[in-house]
Motif scaffolding. Structure first.
Motif, PDB file in Angstrom:
ATOM      1  N   LYS A  56       0.818  -1.215   0.000  1.00 37.54           N
ATOM      2  CA  LYS A  56       0.000   0.000   0.000  1.00 37.54           C
ATOM      3  C   LYS A  56       0.854   1.267   0.000  1.00 37.54           C
ATOM      4  O   LYS A  56       0.342   2.356  -0.230  1.00 37.54           O
ATOM      5  CB  LYS A  56      -0.937   0.006   1.206  1.00 37.54           C
ATOM      6  CG  LYS A  56      -2.046  -1.004   1.099  1.00 37.54           C
ATOM      7  CD  LYS A  56      -3.024  -0.854   2.253  1.00 37.54           C
ATOM      8  CE  LYS A  56      -4.142  -1.868   2.123  1.00 37.54           C
ATOM      9  NZ  LYS A  56      -5.135  -1.721   3.182  1.00 37.54           N
ATOM     10  N   ASP A  59       0.496   3.141  -3.232  1.00 37.31           N
ATOM     11  CA  ASP A  59      -0.730   3.946  -3.339  1.00 37.31           C
ATOM     12  C   ASP A  59      -0.618   5.230  -2.520  1.00 37.31           C
ATOM     13  O   ASP A  59      -1.064   6.295  -2.960  1.00 37.31           O
ATOM     14  CB  ASP A  59      -1.942   3.137  -2.856  1.00 37.31           C
ATOM     15  CG  ASP A  59      -2.185   1.893  -3.707  1.00 37.31           C
ATOM     16  OD1 ASP A  59      -1.798   1.903  -4.894  1.00 37.31           O
ATOM     17  OD2 ASP A  59      -2.753   0.922  -3.174  1.00 37.31           O
ATOM     18  N   THR A  62       1.636   7.634  -4.404  1.00 36.76           N
ATOM     19  CA  THR A  62       0.914   8.194  -5.554  1.00 36.76           C
ATOM     20  C   THR A  62      -0.027   9.311  -5.110  1.00 36.76           C
ATOM     21  O   THR A  62      -0.076  10.380  -5.723  1.00 36.76           O
ATOM     22  CB  THR A  62       0.109   7.093  -6.277  1.00 36.76           C
ATOM     23  OG1 THR A  62       1.011   6.080  -6.710  1.00 36.76           O
ATOM     24  CG2 THR A  62      -0.638   7.650  -7.471  1.00 36.76           C
ATOM     25  N   GLU A  63      -0.748   9.081  -4.026  1.00 39.58           N
ATOM     26  CA  GLU A  63      -1.689  10.095  -3.549  1.00 39.58           C
ATOM     27  C   GLU A  63      -0.961  11.308  -2.972  1.00 39.58           C
ATOM     28  O   GLU A  63      -1.388  12.451  -3.178  1.00 39.58           O
ATOM     29  CB  GLU A  63      -2.644   9.490  -2.511  1.00 39.58           C
ATOM     30  CG  GLU A  63      -3.858  10.353  -2.290  1.00 39.58           C
ATOM     31  CD  GLU A  63      -4.953   9.662  -1.502  1.00 39.58           C
ATOM     32  OE1 GLU A  63      -5.831  10.379  -0.993  1.00 39.58           O
ATOM     33  OE2 GLU A  63      -4.939   8.417  -1.383  1.00 39.58           O
TER      34      GLU A  63
END
Length: 132
Positions: A56, A59, A62-63
């Protein structure tokens, strides 16, 4: 004046002599805990926290790299990123190619290829199974 940790936390002779010159003051404790804490680092803080693009963590990275204006969301993401973070010794410039800073957040991310699921962080980038 030079100090050593043992003297500051035991007899503390130097400071007691200076302190006792003033007759109005009484010395209750001999130890200089604050001075010892200010002068000595038991474990030097020469590490940088780096978010790893694993699980995770990818992710989250990326955010965080997106243009987020919601500071509560950024705070939540940084707290979540702690589970996907490592501490890396960064003395010298040996690792400068391994990390990238995320905008103005003060957050470092590990670049692709520098993390292996089996070995963890390594300095040599790996692309397609080959070390570069």
């Amino acid at each position: 004046m030079t100090y050593n940790l043992y003297d500051l936390l035991s007899e503390n002779e130097q400071s007691i002599k200076q302190f006792s010159n003033d007759e109005k003051k009484q010395c209750v404790m001999r130890q200089a805990f604050r001075k010892a804490g200010d002068l000595f680092e038991v474990i030097p803080n020469a590490t940088t926290t780096v978010i790893v693009p694993y699980g995770k963590g990818e992710d989250i990275i990326t955010e965080l790299c997106a243009d987020i204006k919601d500071y509560e969301r950024i705070d939540t993401l940084i707290k979540q990123a702690q589970r996907y973070s490592i501490e890396v010794y960064t003395q010298g410039n040996h690792y400068q190619d391994c990390f990238t800073a995320i905008k103005d957040l003060g957050v470092m991310i590990l670049n692709d290829g520098y993390y292996d699921e089996t070995c963890g962080f390594h300095m040599m980038a790996q692309k397609g199974g080959y070390f570069l």
